[in-house]
Design a protein around this motif. Structure first.
Motif, PDB file in Angstrom:
ATOM      1  N   ILE A   5      40.820  48.396  46.046  1.00 16.06           N
ATOM      2  CA  ILE A   5      39.812  47.517  45.435  1.00 16.06           C
ATOM      3  C   ILE A   5      39.408  48.013  44.052  1.00 16.06           C
ATOM      4  O   ILE A   5      39.365  47.245  43.102  1.00 16.06           O
ATOM      5  N   GLY A   6      39.127  49.281  43.928  1.00 12.42           N
ATOM      6  CA  GLY A   6      38.729  49.829  42.626  1.00 12.42           C
ATOM      7  C   GLY A   6      39.816  49.650  41.579  1.00 12.42           C
ATOM      8  O   GLY A   6      39.535  49.299  40.428  1.00 12.42           O
ATOM      9  N   PHE A   7      41.060  49.893  41.981  1.00 12.91           N
ATOM     10  CA  PHE A   7      42.174  49.717  41.048  1.00 12.91           C
ATOM     11  C   PHE A   7      42.304  48.259  40.623  1.00 12.91           C
ATOM     12  O   PHE A   7      42.522  47.953  39.461  1.00 12.91           O
ATOM     13  N   ARG A   8      42.179  47.354  41.573  1.00 15.76           N
ATOM     14  CA  ARG A   8      42.264  45.924  41.248  1.00 15.76           C
ATOM     15  C   ARG A   8      41.126  45.509  40.320  1.00 15.76           C
ATOM     16  O   ARG A   8      41.336  44.740  39.381  1.00 15.76           O
ATOM     17  N   LEU A   9      39.937  46.005  40.610  1.00 17.59           N
ATOM     18  CA  LEU A   9      38.778  45.669  39.775  1.00 17.59           C
ATOM     19  C   LEU A   9      38.932  46.199  38.354  1.00 17.59           C
ATOM     20  O   LEU A   9      38.433  45.603  37.411  1.00 17.59           O
ATOM     21  N   SER A  10      39.630  47.304  38.186  1.00 21.04           N
ATOM     22  CA  SER A  10      39.834  47.845  36.838  1.00 21.04           C
ATOM     23  C   SER A  10      41.002  47.171  36.120  1.00 21.04           C
ATOM     24  O   SER A  10      40.978  47.030  34.896  1.00 21.04           O
ATOM     25  N   ARG A  11      42.016  46.745  36.867  1.00 16.45           N
ATOM     26  CA  ARG A  11      43.189  46.098  36.258  1.00 16.45           C
ATOM     27  C   ARG A  11      42.911  44.659  35.850  1.00 16.45           C
ATOM     28  O   ARG A  11      43.439  44.182  34.846  1.00 16.45           O
ATOM     29  N   LEU A  12      42.119  43.963  36.626  1.00 16.48           N
ATOM     30  CA  LEU A  12      41.913  42.542  36.417  1.00 16.48           C
ATOM     31  C   LEU A  12      41.349  42.198  35.034  1.00 16.48           C
ATOM     32  O   LEU A  12      41.888  41.312  34.359  1.00 16.48           O
ATOM     33  N   PRO A  13      40.319  42.876  34.543  1.00 19.62           N
ATOM     34  CA  PRO A  13      39.840  42.541  33.190  1.00 19.62           C
ATOM     35  C   PRO A  13      40.897  42.776  32.113  1.00 19.62           C
ATOM     36  O   PRO A  13      40.995  42.008  31.151  1.00 19.62           O
ATOM     37  N   ARG A  14      41.688  43.836  32.265  1.00 17.96           N
ATOM     38  CA  ARG A  14      42.744  44.107  31.286  1.00 17.96           C
ATOM     39  C   ARG A  14      43.797  42.998  31.299  1.00 17.96           C
ATOM     40  O   ARG A  14      44.256  42.555  30.252  1.00 17.96           O
ATOM     41  N   LEU A  15      44.168  42.557  32.492  1.00 15.83           N
ATOM     42  CA  LEU A  15      45.142  41.479  32.622  1.00 15.83           C
ATOM     43  C   LEU A  15      44.604  40.190  32.011  1.00 15.83           C
ATOM     44  O   LEU A  15      45.279  39.514  31.239  1.00 15.83           O
ATOM     45  N   GLU A 131      28.881  40.370  41.960  1.00 12.84           N
ATOM     46  CA  GLU A 131      27.499  40.693  41.580  1.00 12.84           C
ATOM     47  C   GLU A 131      26.930  41.776  42.492  1.00 12.84           C
ATOM     48  O   GLU A 131      26.269  42.709  42.044  1.00 12.84           O
ATOM     49  N   HIS A 132      27.216  41.678  43.779  1.00  8.46           N
ATOM     50  CA  HIS A 132      26.745  42.673  44.737  1.00  8.46           C
ATOM     51  C   HIS A 132      27.328  44.058  44.424  1.00  8.46           C
ATOM     52  O   HIS A 132      26.602  45.060  44.398  1.00  8.46           O
ATOM     53  N   ILE A 133      28.634  44.104  44.163  1.00  8.62           N
ATOM     54  CA  ILE A 133      29.287  45.370  43.824  1.00  8.62           C
ATOM     55  C   ILE A 133      28.701  45.926  42.527  1.00  8.62           C
ATOM     56  O   ILE A 133      28.430  47.128  42.424  1.00  8.62           O
ATOM     57  N   GLU A 134      28.507  45.059  41.532  1.00 13.31           N
ATOM     58  CA  GLU A 134      27.928  45.499  40.262  1.00 13.31           C
ATOM     59  C   GLU A 134      26.519  46.054  40.470  1.00 13.31           C
ATOM     60  O   GLU A 134      26.171  47.108  39.918  1.00 13.31           O
ATOM     61  N   ASN A 135      25.710  45.375  41.264  1.00 15.58           N
ATOM     62  CA  ASN A 135      24.351  45.854  41.533  1.00 15.58           C
ATOM     63  C   ASN A 135      24.369  47.205  42.233  1.00 15.58           C
ATOM     64  O   ASN A 135      23.543  48.077  41.940  1.00 15.58           O
ATOM     65  N   ASN A 136      25.301  47.387  43.170  1.00  8.53           N
ATOM     66  CA  ASN A 136      25.442  48.696  43.821  1.00  8.53           C
ATOM     67  C   ASN A 136      25.763  49.770  42.784  1.00  8.53           C
ATOM     68  O   ASN A 136      25.194  50.868  42.802  1.00  8.53           O
ATOM     69  N   GLY A 137      26.700  49.451  41.882  1.00 14.36           N
ATOM     70  CA  GLY A 137      27.072  50.412  40.839  1.00 14.36           C
ATOM     71  C   GLY A 137      25.900  50.733  39.918  1.00 14.36           C
ATOM     72  O   GLY A 137      25.695  51.897  39.557  1.00 14.36           O
ATOM     73  N   LEU A 138      25.135  49.720  39.534  1.00 17.06           N
ATOM     74  CA  LEU A 138      23.962  49.957  38.677  1.00 17.06           C
ATOM     75  C   LEU A 138      22.922  50.821  39.386  1.00 17.06           C
ATOM     76  O   LEU A 138      22.298  51.682  38.768  1.00 17.06           O
TER      77      LEU A 138
END
Length: 147
Positions: A5-15, A131-138
């Motif tokens: 999941i983390g890898f996909r979340l980081s690759r997707l914006p670049r793609l 949004e939920h994942i982002e809020n957890n990260g924040l």
């Protein structure tokens, strides 16, 4: 599965950006320029440089060079803030309007293609999950910066 999941979340914006970059290249726009113009357009005229930098996710000094280039192209103007002369506010010029319409068309089409096969309900759920994942990260960032 969870490890990917983390890898996909980081690759997707670049793609996503690579697709848009390729489509905007004929307009002579670099990624930093179109992202800056697009954010300013979406946020609204008169954004302080530091707020614009924060929205884009870059340091304010890094944004200055891009703003200089956009200013030289006649696409933006920077004006001192009346309340704080040290702060510069960024405004789009009329010359930027046709370019922004083209950028928006490219971004909208890329979004449509990238989200193909997903229903409106899927997209709403995806947005809520992100949004939920982002809020957890924040929340993690806030906790770790306190201690």
């Amino acid at each position: 599965m969870h490890q990917n999941i983390g890898f996909r979340l980081s690759r997707l914006p670049r793609l996503w950006r690579a697709i848009i970059d390729r489509r905007l290249a004929p307009l002579g726009l670099t990624q930093t320029r179109w992202i800056t113009l697009y954010h300013l357009w979406r946020l609204g005229d008169g954004q302080p440089q530091c707020d614009l930098a924060r929205a884009i996710g870059v340091e304010a000094p890094s944004l200055v060079r891009t703003l200089d280039q956009l200013s030289e192209q006649g696409l933006i103007e920077r004006c001192p803030c009346e309340q704080d002369r040290r702060t510069k506010r960024v405004f789009l010029t009329a010359a930027a309007d046709p370019l922004l319409e083209q950028i928006d068309e490219v971004v909208t089409q890329a979004r449509r293609e990238m989200l193909a096969g997903l229903s409106e309900a899927d997209i709403r759920q995806l947005d809520a999950l992100l949004e939920h994942i982002e809020n957890n990260g924040l929340a993690i960032q806030a906790r770790e910066s306190e201690g």
